[in-house]
Motif scaffolding. Structure first.
Motif, PDB file in Angstrom:
ATOM      1  N   ASP A   6       0.883  -1.160   0.000  1.00  0.00           N
ATOM      2  CA  ASP A   6       0.000   0.000   0.000  1.00  0.00           C
ATOM      3  C   ASP A   6       0.918   1.207   0.000  1.00  0.00           C
ATOM      4  O   ASP A   6       1.714   1.388   0.924  1.00  0.00           O
ATOM      5  CB  ASP A   6      -0.909  -0.006   1.227  1.00  0.00           C
ATOM      6  N   CYS A   8       1.572   5.426  -0.544  1.00  0.00           N
ATOM      7  CA  CYS A   8       1.047   6.790  -0.565  1.00  0.00           C
ATOM      8  C   CYS A   8       2.242   7.741  -0.679  1.00  0.00           C
ATOM      9  O   CYS A   8       3.027   7.880   0.254  1.00  0.00           O
ATOM     10  CB  CYS A   8       0.242   7.081   0.694  1.00  0.00           C
ATOM     11  N   TYR A  41      -6.615   7.343  -0.891  1.00  0.00           N
ATOM     12  CA  TYR A  41      -5.424   7.820  -0.193  1.00  0.00           C
ATOM     13  C   TYR A  41      -4.183   7.022  -0.528  1.00  0.00           C
ATOM     14  O   TYR A  41      -3.279   6.888   0.294  1.00  0.00           O
ATOM     15  CB  TYR A  41      -5.658   7.841   1.321  1.00  0.00           C
ATOM     16  N   GLY A  42      -4.126   6.481  -1.739  1.00  0.00           N
ATOM     17  CA  GLY A  42      -2.936   5.755  -2.144  1.00  0.00           C
ATOM     18  C   GLY A  42      -3.231   4.737  -3.227  1.00  0.00           C
ATOM     19  O   GLY A  42      -4.251   4.800  -3.905  1.00  0.00           O
ATOM     20  N   SER A  72       7.123  12.811   1.125  1.00  0.00           N
ATOM     21  CA  SER A  72       6.871  11.949   2.270  1.00  0.00           C
ATOM     22  C   SER A  72       6.078  10.752   1.762  1.00  0.00           C
ATOM     23  O   SER A  72       5.025  10.921   1.148  1.00  0.00           O
ATOM     24  CB  SER A  72       6.071  12.691   3.336  1.00  0.00           C
ATOM     25  N   THR A  73       6.604   9.561   2.005  1.00  0.00           N
ATOM     26  CA  THR A  73       5.960   8.356   1.487  1.00  0.00           C
ATOM     27  C   THR A  73       5.643   7.390   2.620  1.00  0.00           C
ATOM     28  O   THR A  73       6.486   7.146   3.481  1.00  0.00           O
ATOM     29  CB  THR A  73       6.867   7.660   0.452  1.00  0.00           C
ATOM     30  N   ILE A  74       4.442   6.858   2.574  1.00  0.00           N
ATOM     31  CA  ILE A  74       4.017   5.835   3.523  1.00  0.00           C
ATOM     32  C   ILE A  74       3.897   4.537   2.742  1.00  0.00           C
ATOM     33  O   ILE A  74       3.221   4.479   1.707  1.00  0.00           O
ATOM     34  CB  ILE A  74       2.669   6.196   4.172  1.00  0.00           C
ATOM     35  N   ILE A  75       4.564   3.493   3.242  1.00  0.00           N
ATOM     36  CA  ILE A  75       4.538   2.194   2.583  1.00  0.00           C
ATOM     37  C   ILE A  75       4.176   1.120   3.606  1.00  0.00           C
ATOM     38  O   ILE A  75       4.813   1.028   4.654  1.00  0.00           O
ATOM     39  CB  ILE A  75       5.908   1.845   1.963  1.00  0.00           C
ATOM     40  N   LYS A  76       3.163   0.327   3.277  1.00  0.00           N
ATOM     41  CA  LYS A  76       2.853  -0.877   4.046  1.00  0.00           C
ATOM     42  C   LYS A  76       3.121  -2.057   3.123  1.00  0.00           C
ATOM     43  O   LYS A  76       2.697  -2.040   1.962  1.00  0.00           O
ATOM     44  CB  LYS A  76       1.400  -0.892   4.502  1.00  0.00           C
TER      45      LYS A  76
END
Length: 98
Positions: A6, A8, A41-42, A72-76
């Motif tokens: 995931d 973003c 959101y992504g 800024s990156t959010i990774i799951k």
């Protein structure tokens, strides 16, 4: 190794609207031949580890080239070794229980 990610990516310092940056990242992911599913959101991404993370790196490179001084990156990340599982199979499994 197959992964479901995931992602973003948020450009910083480019104003309020970031849709043009999101669109470019969608193109990068599609051109990489990855299975993608954009959401509000992504983006969910399915593919081999190295290909997925190479595409994420390319997203960063292009967004910086477009003028974003910061990102800024959010990774799951999810992976499993017991069997292959697609994004759709995960969704179907939950929907079957509803």
């Amino acid at each position: 190794m197959k992964v479901i990610v995931d992602l973003c990516v948020v450009p910083i310092g480019v104003g309020v609207s970031v849709s043009e940056y999101v669109a470019v990242c969608q193109e990068v992911l599609a051109e990489a031949g990855l299975e993608i599913s954009m959401h509000a959101y992504g983006t969910n991404i399915e593919g081999e580890w190295d290909e997925v993370f190479a595409a994420i790196k390319r997203c960063h490179e292009i967004v910086h080239e477009m003028g974003s001084p910061r990102i800024s990156t959010i990774i799951k990340v999810g992976s499993r070794t017991d069997r292959d599982q697609t994004m759709q199979e995960k969704i179907d499994s939950v929907n079957a229980k509803l």
